[in-house]
Every structure is written in C-alpha cells, then in structure tokens.
Design a protein around this motif. Sequence first.
Motif, PDB file in Angstrom:
ATOM      1  N   ILE A 207       0.861  -1.181   0.000  1.00  0.00           N
ATOM      2  CA  ILE A 207       0.000   0.000   0.000  1.00  0.00           C
ATOM      3  C   ILE A 207       0.899   1.233   0.000  1.00  0.00           C
ATOM      4  O   ILE A 207       1.652   1.455   0.956  1.00  0.00           O
ATOM      5  CB  ILE A 207      -0.936   0.028   1.223  1.00  0.00           C
ATOM      6  N   ASP A 208       0.824   1.999  -1.068  1.00  0.00           N
ATOM      7  CA  ASP A 208       1.663   3.203  -1.166  1.00  0.00           C
ATOM      8  C   ASP A 208       1.429   4.127   0.030  1.00  0.00           C
ATOM      9  O   ASP A 208       0.282   4.400   0.406  1.00  0.00           O
ATOM     10  CB  ASP A 208       1.347   3.962  -2.463  1.00  0.00           C
ATOM     11  N   GLY A 209       2.540   4.612   0.581  1.00  0.00           N
ATOM     12  CA  GLY A 209       2.463   5.559   1.688  1.00  0.00           C
ATOM     13  C   GLY A 209       2.251   4.907   3.036  1.00  0.00           C
ATOM     14  O   GLY A 209       2.259   5.591   4.064  1.00  0.00           O
ATOM     15  N   VAL A 210       2.058   3.591   3.057  1.00  0.00           N
ATOM     16  CA  VAL A 210       1.818   2.889   4.320  1.00  0.00           C
ATOM     17  C   VAL A 210       2.869   1.812   4.548  1.00  0.00           C
ATOM     18  O   VAL A 210       3.407   1.675   5.651  1.00  0.00           O
ATOM     19  CB  VAL A 210       0.409   2.257   4.352  1.00  0.00           C
ATOM     20  N   SER A 211       3.145   1.041   3.492  1.00  0.00           N
ATOM     21  CA  SER A 211       4.103  -0.057   3.621  1.00  0.00           C
ATOM     22  C   SER A 211       5.495   0.471   3.956  1.00  0.00           C
ATOM     23  O   SER A 211       5.910   1.530   3.457  1.00  0.00           O
ATOM     24  CB  SER A 211       4.157  -0.862   2.317  1.00  0.00           C
TER      25      SER A 211
END
Length: 441
Positions: A207-211
């Motif tokens: 998940i972009d911005g989370v991983s």
Amino acid sequence: MSRESENLSYHEQKRLDYLYSNYHYLNEKEQSEYKYLKNKSEGRFQDDPVSAIAEESEASSSRGENESDELPVYPSRSRKDKAKSNKKNREEVTGLPKRKKGRKIRVKRILKWIALFFLLIIGGMVFMFVKGLNSKPTGPDAKPAVVEKFNGKKSRDGVNILILGTDGRIGEKSDETRTDSIMVVNVNNKEGKIKMVSFMRDTLVHIDGVSQQNIPEYDGYYDQKLNTAFTIGEQNNNQGAELVRQMLKDNFDIDIQYYAMVDFKTFATAIDTLFPNGVEMNAQFSTVDGEKVSEVEVPDDLNMKDGVVPQQTIKVGKQRMDGRTLLNYSRFRKDDEGDFGRTRRQQEVMSAIMHQIKDPTKLFTGSEALGKVFAMTSTNVPFSFLLTNGLGLVGSAGKGIERVTIPENGDWVDAYDMYGGQGLLVDFDAYKKKLYQMGLR
C-alpha cells in the motif's frame, strides 16, 4: 358452365353461371345480359362494356327489341383493380384472410395483456422496494448509510461487483470496522453464469504511503494484509471500498464497477425479509483439533450485550437458517480450516441465496429486502441496474455458479506483515492469468 374466366369478376362469373343454368327461362333482357357476359368471358370486348352495350343495343334494335331494356353497366377495371377484386373475392369465398386478421387481433390483445402483466410486476417491485427503503432501522444509533467515493471501472466481460462483509454494527463508526470477507461477483457475462472470487483477507499487498521500505526479507514491499486496506481507507474520509478496489487492481489487474458494504445487521435483516422461512443449508465444518464434530459453538455477534458475545450452537447437516444463524455460520473460523473454512462457507451461503431466490414470489419480498439493504448499506449499485438485471441474475444462478478462492488452500508462502502478523504471500502473476481465464479481467 362453371369454368371461371380471367376476364370476369367474381360476381360476373356467378351471374353468368346462373343465367346459363336457367337459359330456357330467361326473358329478352336477361338473354342480352347472358350474351354480353359470355362474349366478355371469351375476351371479345377487352373489358370495354360501353362498346359492348352499344353493340348489343344495335343488335337488339335491328331485331326490333325495346331500347329501354338496357344491359347492366359493368364498370371498367384496370389489371391492378382486377387483381385486388379477385383477391377480395377469394377472401370472401375461403375466409382465410379474415381468420388471419382475427389472429392478428388476438395476438395484439395477448401482447397487450402480457405487457400490462409485466408493468404490474415492475410496479409491485418498485412499491415493495420503496416500502423496504422506508422501513430502515430506527433508534438513536441508526444512521443512513453513506455512499463512499468509488472510482469504478467497467470490466471487459460482464459487471464486477465488490462485496465487502464488515463486522460493523449500527451506530459503530466505519473506521472501527474490519472486513471479514472480500469477494468479487461477476454477472452479465457472455457465458451467462455467475462467477465468484473470494480474496483471503490475510493476503499480503503493498500500500503506497503505508508499507515500510527496506525490509531485506521481502524487499519492503508486500507487508500489509489486504483487509488492512479497508480500515486505512475508512480512516481517510471513508474510502475503504475504494482503497480495496485499488489494491485488487494493482495486484490482480481486475477492474470493478460497483461495490456494496454489508454489515452484520444489514445481512441478517435482508435474509429474514427475503426468506421468511429461512435458507436451506447443509452445514459443514472441518475437524476441530483433529476431531470430527457433530455441532459447534459459534459467536452470536448480533446478540452482543455490554461487550459480551453469547454463543450459538449450530449442528452439522441440512437445516433452515434464519439471518442471524446464517451470519454466524458464515463467520465461524475456529475449525482446523481456519480462514479457508470461513471463506468456503461464505461462498456456500452466497450460492445458496442465489439458487433459492429463483422462487417467483421473491420478486416482491426480494424487492423489499433490497429496499432495506439500500437504506442500510453503503453501495453505488443503482436500483435501475437491479430492476433491469434482477430476472437475468436469477436465470444465471440456474446455470451454475463458478467459485474460486485466492489463494487456494496451500497455494501460498508464509510471511509476516509489518506488524509481525502472519500473512500469505501469493504468486500474483499466476492468479492474474487465472482471473483472465475466468473472464474477470
């Protein structure tokens, strides 16, 4: 003299036959008429009765006959008029076209009644839908469902609908809920079947911005569980369904047009409205701690009180389940199959509902259930779609339901998410091919 002549009309031929059969009893005028018709039948006058009458009058004058005894005047006809007249005469003799006309009238009348019948059915469905829509739960915690932002995309074959089963309850904030089931249902495809794909919630995605980045073991990429996307999206201005859609598109290249988020209460209410006598199920459980079971104790979430969830006993075998029991059965995962057993039961429940909705009486109770679902569910599926495709979906269920689970049992690599929780690392390229073969992408 019954042989018909192409130079005479139907009535002229009949008149000639009559005069011929009574020739010895004819008066002078009738004899003149007979001669005229006989000559005309032999083509002597070329359809010119004026000349014929003049000719007959001169003959009569030379014989000293009374000039006032004129022949009947037979109007001149073109070939086209003659053809129409002959056709009309045949129709009057046989009566066939009249019957054809009668059949057309009867067919039109039947079609009108059929159209009226379907209009009444549609009207009844709309009425029951509105009734269900206005009978949403009441109370201090009851709130209308919020339609979320969803950038749906059309698929190449049929319509893909994302079904999210959440553990939310009425009055509970959406960012406090999780998804128990993530399912894509494909309808209106070329094969005319219903296709159903369940995605395991523990499947690891990026998940972009989370991983997190720079995790050596997995290159910092697949470190979030798929169902985490829903919670993260809900915390970002209620975009849980949209973020799940993005994850399925990014990892499985599947396009989804519509979504529906169904919570505990909505599911149970819809089932009880649609199936007042319950849904027929053949309850099956795997072993528990390696032992076969004849019944299991399942959490009864709808009857939770003061934070305490009671238990409900569900026996193995055929039975009818109400909405609450069906919900508890589909959510159970404490047997040896774990989440795979729960996913299998969820598919069984969906298949049973689609098969048993074929009862014609469900047209109206189903419309009421849909109204209640619309009042309580966050979805972007338009009612017009259900109205125009509902009957087709019933027919599709009769052709069979194709079911797939991703990943299939055992087809994964054990891995961990960024929080240390155990997840499933799958071969995305292989499942992209499988989804393509199914026609879902």
